[in-house]
Design an enzyme around this catalytic site. Structure first.
Site, PDB file in Angstrom:
ATOM      1  N   SER A   1       2.181   4.743   5.764  1.00  0.00           N
ATOM      2  CA  SER A   1       0.374   4.756   5.941  1.00  0.00           C
ATOM      3  C   SER A   1      -0.553   3.301   6.369  1.00  0.00           C
ATOM      4  O   SER A   1      -1.222   4.141   6.840  1.00  0.00           O
ATOM      5  CB  SER A   1      -0.269   5.531   4.620  1.00  0.00           C
ATOM      6  OG  SER A   1      -0.499   4.477   3.345  1.00  0.00           O
TER       7      SER A   1
ATOM      8  N   LYS B   1      -6.166   7.094  -3.742  1.00  0.00           N
ATOM      9  CA  LYS B   1      -6.649   5.929  -2.001  1.00  0.00           C
ATOM     10  C   LYS B   1      -7.782   6.126  -1.917  1.00  0.00           C
ATOM     11  O   LYS B   1      -8.817   5.398  -1.896  1.00  0.00           O
ATOM     12  CB  LYS B   1      -5.756   6.163  -1.148  1.00  0.00           C
ATOM     13  CG  LYS B   1      -4.310   6.838  -0.684  1.00  0.00           C
ATOM     14  CD  LYS B   1      -3.577   6.254   1.080  1.00  0.00           C
ATOM     15  CE  LYS B   1      -2.027   6.583   0.301  1.00  0.00           C
ATOM     16  NZ  LYS B   1      -1.461   6.311   2.065  1.00  0.00           N
TER      17      LYS B   1
END
Length: 837
Positions: free
Chosen positions: A713, A756
């Site tokens: 990611s 996140k």
């Protein structure tokens, strides 16, 4: 005239009275017509006087018609005694013509009649009237009466009859004397057959045997069978007597042993242990298969010395049997409003988890109501998926299972499977082993005391395997609704029904659960708590509990919200709240000491007091960069303890190749190589000279170097940092980004977006770049936490670079890249090599 004793039967049966002088006189030489009385299961022979008890209307009416007429009646046997109104095919053809001597009517409508049997007759035709049956008859005569063979057969029959009497056949003395005195062979055979316990077909066969020789042979065969039966009965009686004698001898010896033990040890008389077990087991209501095995063990124990080793093993086994809940249940409380209230009181947040649990309970409630109406089998009520709670430690997986048991009104049982690597942990040990015990499943049910508890299988992903077997394979039967109704524990050796148990499992890492086991379960995912949720949990649950545990009162301690918030951010780093509760406990113990010493009556702990009570901060929050920098981009990462930001730094210098540092994993290294390939492919479009990439050493570093990093990611952040360093265009410090990249510049979806984003918000980030495919995941984040933040969903790297770089893609067009390769001075002919003196 002497008579034999009478033998009475009911329901049209025949009660016989024998006459010493049988008559064989024909009432008429022509065809006769007489009423018919069908009888059930009996046959009357000529020369016999019998009492007939009639209850059916056709029999009572036939007897009344015979009394009103010639006082003769046909007694004929019925083939099937269950037929109430027989037809012609239901009656035998050969019967007995009888004279009625006396009739008596009973108050209940039945009739008792005394008849004298006269002769065998054959029915030529039955006439079925409204009230009774009549028959046209033909009188039959015996044949071969005076032959020598007939006399020889009679003598043999006489001898066999005496043998039967000696073998134990009990007949009245006057009856035996009457039979032995008969001279007529046919009547001799008839009277012997009448006094034997014969089947209806055998009795009817003798009645139909007009040849006296055939009749004598038939009775001889039946007497032989009677002799064999008597011999067999004697042998059985002898065996039974021997067994009884043996048991009595053992009983007397055991009683003597008890008396001796009582004298030696001075024990008080108490209830017999075996009988105590029998009474306890009788009250359990065991199924036949289990009862048979348990009875066998009790009988073995009864024959053993109480102090023998084997008796001790059986005693322990029977104790387990009597203490298990074979039929004990707790009534389910399936009110959804009560369940909702309990779940909300016990747990803050976890809304998706609560909704799924309430759906599960709603299905149970509907099934139970349908079963009560008979629309559904009772065994179908408890069928359903096995729930497995998956999530990081400390997020409430175990405690919510206890709340489910509380809302259902069921007992709660928890077993930890972490480190279990022996099949016997689940199935138990066989009783042949020393110290054998049932498995954890059966032990848990004994603890619960009911057969329908909520059973928590904790840490199911931590199961191991060894040479002693694979416990996960044993759990396949336990968790399969189609099989667990007959679960057999090795120790018990009999099936136990687990179908009513509600199994719930927990796991941290679902990929570590064996695939066949995972196939039987339904996932319910527990996400890590966000900071606002931790704060509410600390205020509503942790503080009151720790205040009570540390001996304080509510008016003696005050911890401000700001202090709790700082405690969450700077002193704990976790997905759940376990460490947070420990830190709160540490705070309150410090406060309790001050209160106990009398220094102060009330302790107030604010944000600035934490360092004084529990020391300096243990975790520093990562914050956004202070300014836009070339080659530095902001990424985001996720761990089981929450999300945060990271910085990607890229430096370009003379040399060759790509250098990756910061303890990167293989997948992250591949993302960096993909980013470099994307930059090379688009170098002309981004105004980057090809030599600038080929003749430079590109160093990518991700702090902190001591922490391993892995995952795809960070692809967007790596690409942004790389292109910023190659083009000298700064990356924005207030933008964080996440997303996997491809060589063609596509941005692919990632996981853990909620954590996140919350980590980026805590760090002060104002804008977040995320994959377009993850845009729907933003709904999981509470609206008040998304406020004052900008979210940019992108599908390719061009869209991401437009936001992440200062000035966007247009800034790349204005960039002038200077050649950083050092120039080598040219040699001329006038130059000469230097010399040394």
């Amino acid at each position: 005239m002497p008579r034999a004793p009478r033998k009475k039967k009911t329901d049209d049966s025949i009660v016989n009275v024998q006459t010493p002088k049988p008559k064989n006189k024909n009432p008429s030489a022509d065809t006769l017509r007489a009423p018919v009385c069908p009888v059930l299961g009996s046959v009357i022979y000529p020369g016999i006087m019998q009492s007939v008890a009639a209850g059916r209307p056709i029999s009572v009416n036939a007897i009344q018609a015979a009394v009103d007429g010639a006082k003769t009646i046909l007694i004929v046997s019925q083939r099937d005694k269950d037929i109430e109104n027989p037809g012609a095919g239901d009656l035998f053809v050969i019967g007995t013509l009888c004279n009625i001597l006396r009739m008596r009517k009973n108050p209940d409508g039945t009739v008792e009649t005394l008849v004298q049997a006269q002769s065998r007759v054959r029915v030529l035709r039955y006439h079925f009237g409204v009230e009774y049956i009549e028959a046209e008859l033909e009188v039959l005569e015996d044949t071969h009466v005076e032959e020598i063979e007939t006399q020889a057969l009679k003598r043999e029959l006489d001898r066999r009859f005496n043998d039967v009497l000696k073998n134990g056949k009990n007949l009245p003395v006057d009856t035996v004397g009457f039979i032995v005195g008969l001279e007529h062979p046919g009547q001799f055979a008839d009277n012997i057959a009448f006094n034997l316990d014969l089947k209806l077909d055998d009795r009817q066969g003798i009645l139909e045997a007009l040849d006296v020789r055939d009749r004598l042979k038939r009775v001889l065969v039946l007497l032989d069978s009677e002799l064999e039966l008597g011999e067999m009965q004697k042998r059985i009686q002898g065996q039974v007597k021997d067994e009884i004698d043996k048991n009595q001898r053992e009983y007397f010896l055991r009683e003597q042993m008890k008396a001796i033990q009582k004298e030696l040890r001075g024990e008080e008389d108490g209830e017999d242990e075996v009988e105590l077990f029998r009474s306890k087991i009788a009250a359990l209501g065991l199924v036949e298969e289990v009862q048979r095995e348990v009875d066998r063990e009790i009988n073995r124990m009864a024959r053993m010395h109480p102090d023998s080793a084997e008796a001790s093993v059986i005693r322990t086994y029977l104790t387990w049997i009597t203490e298990l809940p074979w039929n004990a249940r707790s009534d389910d409380q399936l009110e959804l409003s009560d369940a909702t209230k309990i779940l909300d009181e016990d747990h803050f947040g976890l809304e998706k988890v609560k909704d799924r649990i309430l759906e599960f309970l709603a299905v149970r409630q509907l099934r139970k109501s349908r079963a009560a109406k008979g629309e559904l089998e009772a065994s179908e009520v408890n069928k359903g998926p096995i729930l497995v709670f998956v999530g990081p430690p400390g997020v409430g997986k175990t405690s919510i299972a206890k709340s489910i048991a509380k809302s259902l009104g069921r007992k709660y049982v928890r077993i930890s499977l972490g480190g279990a690597r022996d099949e016997a942990d689940i199935r138990g040990h066989r009783r042949t082993y020393i110290g054998a015990l049932p498995g954890r499943i059966i032990q848990g049910l004994k603890t619960a005391g009911t057969k329908n508890p909520v059973f928590l299988l904790d840490e199911i992903d931590k199961l191991g395997s060894s040479y002693q077997g694979d416990p996960s394979s044993a759990l396949l039967e336990v968790l399969d609704p189609a099989q667990n109704s007959t679960f057999v524990d090795h120790y018990l050796g009999v099936p136990f029904d687990l179908s009513e148990v509600m199994f719930i499992a927990t796991a941290n890492y679902p990929e570590q659960i064996p695939a066949p086991l995972l196939d039987r379960m339904e996932f319910i995912e527990f996400n890590s708590y966000i900071e606002s949720e931790k704060l509410e949990i600390a205020k509503k649950y942790l503080m009151p509990r720790q205040t009570l545990e540390n001996g304080l009162k509510d008016n003696q301690i005050l911890v401000t919200d700001a202090a709790l918030q700082k405690l969450i951010q700077n002193y704990t780093r976790e997905a759940g709240v376990r460490n947070l509760e420990r830190e709160i406990g540490t705070l309150l113990r410090k406060a309790a000491r001050k209160v106990a010493t009398g220094d102060i009556k009330r302790v107030r702990i604010g944000e600035n007091d934490l360092e004084k009570f529990i020391g300096p901060s243990r975790h520093q929050i990562e914050v956004e960069g202070k300014e836009d920098m070339v080659g530095v981009s902001t990424g985001m990462f996720y761990t089981p303890v929450g999300g945060d930001i990271l910085f990607v730094e890229t430096s370009v210098m003379p040399g060759r190749g790509l250098v990756l540092t910061g303890q990167l994993g293989d997948v992250m290294k591949e993302s960096a190589r993909a980013a470099l390939s994307y930059a090379k492919k688009n170098a002309a479009r981004f105004n980057i000279p090809a030599s600038h990439i080929d003749e430079s050493e590109i160093h990518v570093h991700i702090p902190a170097g001591a922490i391993p990093k892995e995952g795809p990611s960070a692809g967007v952040a790596l690409t942004t940092s790389l292109i910023s360093a190659l083009t000298n265009v700064p990356a924005r410090h207030d933008v964080s980004m996440t997303g996997e990249i491809t060589l063609t510049g596509r941005v692919l979806p990632i996981g853990g977006l909620k954590e996140k984003v919350l980590g980026a918000r805590r760090a002060g980030i104002k804008h977040v770049i995320l994959p377009k495919a993850n845009e729907a995941d933003l709904q999981e984040i509470p609206a008040h936490l998304r406020r004052n933040m900008g979210f940019h969903a992108v599908e390719n790297l061009d869209q991401a670079l437009e936001i992440a770089l200062v000035g966007g893609l247009k800034a790349l067009e204005r960039t002038v890249i200077s050649d950083i390769k050092p120039k080598t001075p040219r040699k001329t002919k006038s130059q000469a090599p230097s010399t040394r003196a």
